[in-house]
Scaffold this motif. Structure first.
Motif, PDB file in Angstrom:
ATOM      1  N   ALA A  30       0.843  -1.198   0.000  1.00 33.62           N
ATOM      2  CA  ALA A  30       0.000   0.000   0.000  1.00 33.62           C
ATOM      3  C   ALA A  30       0.870   1.237   0.000  1.00 33.62           C
ATOM      4  O   ALA A  30       1.882   1.307   0.708  1.00 33.62           O
ATOM      5  CB  ALA A  30      -0.914  -0.006   1.219  1.00 33.62           C
ATOM      6  N   GLY A  36      -6.515  -0.230   4.318  1.00 31.43           N
ATOM      7  CA  GLY A  36      -7.525  -1.282   4.311  1.00 31.43           C
ATOM      8  C   GLY A  36      -6.857  -2.632   4.417  1.00 31.43           C
ATOM      9  O   GLY A  36      -5.624  -2.737   4.456  1.00 31.43           O
ATOM     10  N   PRO A  38      -5.349  -6.302   3.412  1.00 29.59           N
ATOM     11  CA  PRO A  38      -4.632  -6.782   2.234  1.00 29.59           C
ATOM     12  C   PRO A  38      -5.589  -7.484   1.271  1.00 29.59           C
ATOM     13  O   PRO A  38      -6.608  -8.039   1.680  1.00 29.59           O
ATOM     14  CB  PRO A  38      -3.616  -7.777   2.813  1.00 29.59           C
ATOM     15  CG  PRO A  38      -3.526  -7.457   4.266  1.00 29.59           C
ATOM     16  CD  PRO A  38      -4.851  -6.904   4.654  1.00 29.59           C
ATOM     17  N   VAL A  39      -5.236  -7.463  -0.006  1.00 29.01           N
ATOM     18  CA  VAL A  39      -6.074  -8.047  -1.044  1.00 29.01           C
ATOM     19  C   VAL A  39      -5.305  -9.139  -1.782  1.00 29.01           C
ATOM     20  O   VAL A  39      -4.201  -8.906  -2.290  1.00 29.01           O
ATOM     21  CB  VAL A  39      -6.534  -6.981  -2.058  1.00 29.01           C
ATOM     22  CG1 VAL A  39      -7.305  -7.632  -3.215  1.00 29.01           C
ATOM     23  CG2 VAL A  39      -7.403  -5.932  -1.370  1.00 29.01           C
ATOM     24  N   HIS A  64      -4.356  -0.536  -0.004  1.00 27.97           N
ATOM     25  CA  HIS A  64      -4.313  -1.983   0.189  1.00 27.97           C
ATOM     26  C   HIS A  64      -2.964  -2.571  -0.227  1.00 27.97           C
ATOM     27  O   HIS A  64      -2.453  -2.250  -1.309  1.00 27.97           O
ATOM     28  CB  HIS A  64      -5.401  -2.662  -0.649  1.00 27.97           C
ATOM     29  CG  HIS A  64      -6.791  -2.269  -0.292  1.00 27.97           C
ATOM     30  ND1 HIS A  64      -7.495  -2.870   0.732  1.00 27.97           N
ATOM     31  CD2 HIS A  64      -7.632  -1.338  -0.836  1.00 27.97           C
ATOM     32  CE1 HIS A  64      -8.707  -2.328   0.809  1.00 27.97           C
ATOM     33  NE2 HIS A  64      -8.816  -1.397  -0.122  1.00 27.97           N
ATOM     34  N   ASP A  65      -2.399  -3.444   0.616  1.00 25.75           N
ATOM     35  CA  ASP A  65      -1.353  -4.327   0.136  1.00 25.75           C
ATOM     36  C   ASP A  65      -2.010  -5.317  -0.825  1.00 25.75           C
ATOM     37  O   ASP A  65      -3.118  -5.813  -0.548  1.00 25.75           O
ATOM     38  CB  ASP A  65      -0.731  -5.120   1.291  1.00 25.75           C
ATOM     39  CG  ASP A  65       0.035  -4.237   2.259  1.00 25.75           C
ATOM     40  OD1 ASP A  65       0.642  -3.252   1.814  1.00 25.75           O
ATOM     41  OD2 ASP A  65       0.019  -4.543   3.466  1.00 25.75           O
ATOM     42  N   VAL A  66      -1.352  -5.629  -1.933  1.00 29.70           N
ATOM     43  CA  VAL A  66      -1.966  -6.486  -2.952  1.00 29.70           C
ATOM     44  C   VAL A  66      -0.986  -7.584  -3.361  1.00 29.70           C
ATOM     45  O   VAL A  66       0.195  -7.321  -3.613  1.00 29.70           O
ATOM     46  CB  VAL A  66      -2.368  -5.681  -4.210  1.00 29.70           C
ATOM     47  CG1 VAL A  66      -3.080  -6.585  -5.217  1.00 29.70           C
ATOM     48  CG2 VAL A  66      -3.252  -4.492  -3.835  1.00 29.70           C
ATOM     49  N   THR A 108       1.922  -9.640   5.665  1.00 26.88           N
ATOM     50  CA  THR A 108       1.340  -8.389   6.147  1.00 26.88           C
ATOM     51  C   THR A 108       1.044  -8.402   7.641  1.00 26.88           C
ATOM     52  O   THR A 108       0.744  -7.351   8.221  1.00 26.88           O
ATOM     53  CB  THR A 108       0.038  -8.072   5.389  1.00 26.88           C
ATOM     54  OG1 THR A 108      -0.909  -9.134   5.606  1.00 26.88           O
ATOM     55  CG2 THR A 108       0.311  -7.937   3.892  1.00 26.88           C
ATOM     56  N   SER A 110      -1.554  -9.713   8.921  1.00 28.78           N
ATOM     57  CA  SER A 110      -3.000  -9.536   9.061  1.00 28.78           C
ATOM     58  C   SER A 110      -3.681 -10.875   9.321  1.00 28.78           C
ATOM     59  O   SER A 110      -3.363 -11.876   8.682  1.00 28.78           O
ATOM     60  CB  SER A 110      -3.575  -8.896   7.795  1.00 28.78           C
ATOM     61  OG  SER A 110      -4.973  -8.715   7.913  1.00 28.78           O
ATOM     62  N   VAL A 113      -7.670 -11.389   5.203  1.00 31.16           N
ATOM     63  CA  VAL A 113      -7.428 -10.640   3.975  1.00 31.16           C
ATOM     64  C   VAL A 113      -8.711 -10.624   3.160  1.00 31.16           C
ATOM     65  O   VAL A 113      -9.669 -11.353   3.446  1.00 31.16           O
ATOM     66  CB  VAL A 113      -6.276 -11.247   3.143  1.00 31.16           C
ATOM     67  CG1 VAL A 113      -5.033 -11.433   3.997  1.00 31.16           C
ATOM     68  CG2 VAL A 113      -6.681 -12.575   2.517  1.00 31.16           C
ATOM     69  N   ARG A 290     -14.512  -2.957   0.313  1.00 29.24           N
ATOM     70  CA  ARG A 290     -14.697  -2.342   1.636  1.00 29.24           C
ATOM     71  C   ARG A 290     -16.125  -2.473   2.135  1.00 29.24           C
ATOM     72  O   ARG A 290     -16.529  -1.821   3.097  1.00 29.24           O
ATOM     73  CB  ARG A 290     -14.261  -0.887   1.598  1.00 29.24           C
ATOM     74  CG  ARG A 290     -12.779  -0.756   1.240  1.00 29.24           C
ATOM     75  CD  ARG A 290     -12.166   0.539   1.645  1.00 29.24           C
ATOM     76  NE  ARG A 290     -10.737   0.578   1.292  1.00 29.24           N
ATOM     77  CZ  ARG A 290      -9.825   1.220   1.992  1.00 29.24           C
ATOM     78  NH1 ARG A 290     -10.170   1.879   3.083  1.00 29.24           N
ATOM     79  NH2 ARG A 290      -8.567   1.218   1.616  1.00 29.24           N
TER      80      ARG A 290
END
Length: 293
Positions: A30, A36, A38-39, A64-66, A108, A110, A113, A290
Motif C-alpha cells: 500500500a 484497508g 490486504p487483497v 491496500h497491500d496487494v 502483512t 494480518s 485478507v 470495503r
C-alpha cells in the motif's frame, strides 16, 4: 487478452504450496489512500497475472497491500513444457489459493485478507480449508459458467469448445490449446478437462469434492460474498451467478449487475474490468472490497 505490465515498482515473490509446487507472483505494498485489509487478487482461468498489474498498482494507491500470482501451469508458474504439467483446476483452489492466502497473511501480519477473484478466482473458496482467513469475497464475473445458464448461442459455442475441440486438441498436443478457441492462455490438460466437466454439470467446484466431505467447505463458509457481473457478460449471467451462490448456503450474499453505459462504456463482458481502458469500473470494485457495494 493481456495488457502490458505497468512501469510501477513491485516485488516479484515466490510461494511454495503444501505439495511443493512453486508459484510466482507480485506483491505491491500500500502506498496511499485510506488503509484497508490486504487483497489477494486471484486470476481468471487462462489469464496471466500481468493482466492485473495496472489495477493492482491503482489498488495499492487506495490503501491496500496487494498480492497477484499465477496458478500452477500458467505464466510465471509454469515450470517446463506445458504438455508435461499435470495440474488440475481443483489444485488451483486446494493448493494454490490456500498457499497464496497464507503467504499474504504472514507477509502483512494480518489475521484476515480480502479475496478479489476474477471469474474462477472468485469461485473456489469452498475448497479452501483456511477460508476463515478471508474477511470478504468480491467475485468479478464470478459464476459457475454452467452451460445451461448461458444464452443459447454462446452456450453452444462454449460447449463445443470445452467439451469437444479442447479435449481433442489436448489428446493431440498433450496440453489444452484454449487460446485457439478464444479461451485465454493455453492450459494444462487436466485443468481444461475439469473446467469443461464443471461447466457441464453446474455447481462448479462442488464437483471436485463429491463424496469427500472432509475437503468440502462450501456449507461452512460464512464470509460475505459480493459478485459483480456485467449485463453484457455471456458467461456470468444471472442464472450462472445464482448457481454459484447457492453453493454457499450460510454466507451473506449479494449480486450487483453493472450496465456498461452507466459507466460511459460500450462494453464490459467477462474480461475487460481490469483493463486500463475500463478504469471507470475500478472504484466500484474498491468499494465492494470495503463492503460498500
Amino acid at each position: 487478452m493481456t495488457d502490458p505490465a505497468p512501469s510501477a515498482a513491485n516485488e516479484r515473490i515466490e510461494i511454495t504450496c503444501a505439495d511443493g509446487v512453486r508459484l510466482h507472483g507480485h506483491f505491491l505494498p500500500a502506498n496511499g489512500g485510506t488503509p484497508g485489509l490486504p487483497v489477494l487478487l486471484s486470476p481468471a482461468t487462462g489469464v496471466r497475472q500481468h493482466f492485473y498489474l495496472r489495477f493492482a498498482t491503482w489498488l495499492a494507491a487506495q490503501g491496500h497491500d496487494v498480492l497477484v500470482f499465477d496458478y500452477r501451469g500458467v505464466g510465471l508458474s509454469l515450470h517446463g513444457p506445458l504438455k508435461d504439467c499435470r495440474a488440475t483446476l481443483a489444485e488451483w483452489g486446494q493448493q494454490d489459493q490456500v498457499a497464496a492466502l497464507e503467504w499474504l497473511a504472514q507477509r502483512t501480519g494480518s489475521e484476515q485478507v480480502l479475496l478479489l477473484g476474477h471469474s474462477a478466482g472468485g469461485q473456489m473458496i469452498g475448497l479452501l480449508p483456511n477460508h476463515r482467513r478471508v474477511a470478504r469475497v468480491v467475485g468479478v464475473s464470478a459464476s459457475t459458467g454452467w452451460f445451461r445458464g448461458m444464452r443459447l448461442g454462446f452456450r453452444l459455442k462454449a460447449r463445443l469448445g470445452l467439451r469437444c475441440l479442447v479435449p481433442l486438441g489436448a489428446w493431440v498436443k498433450g496440453y489444452a490449446p484454449t487460446s485457439a478457441v478464444g479461451l485465454g492462455e493455453n492450459l494444462p490438460a487436466g485443468v481444461a478437462r475439469q473446467w469443461g466437466q464443471w461447466c457441464a454439470a453446474g455447481g462448479y467446484a462442488t464437483n471436485a469434492i463429491r463424496h469427500q466431505p472432509e475437503r468440502d467447505f462450501h456449507a461452512d463458509v460464512r464470509t460475505p460474498i459480493t459478485v459483480l457481473h456485467a449485463t453484457d457478460d455471456d458467461i456470468a449471467t444471472p442464472t450462472t451467478v445464482a448457481d454459484l451462490l447457492r453453493t454457499f448456503p450460510a454466507a451473506p450474499k449479494q449480486t450487483v449487475a453493472i450496465h456498461p453505459a452507466a459507466h460511459g462504456l460500450k462494453q464490459i463482458g467477462h474480461i475487460d474490468w481490469f483493463r486500463a481502458s475500463h478504469q471507470a469500473l475500478w472504484p466500484t470494485i474498491a468499494a465492494a472490497l470495503r463492503g460498500q457495494a
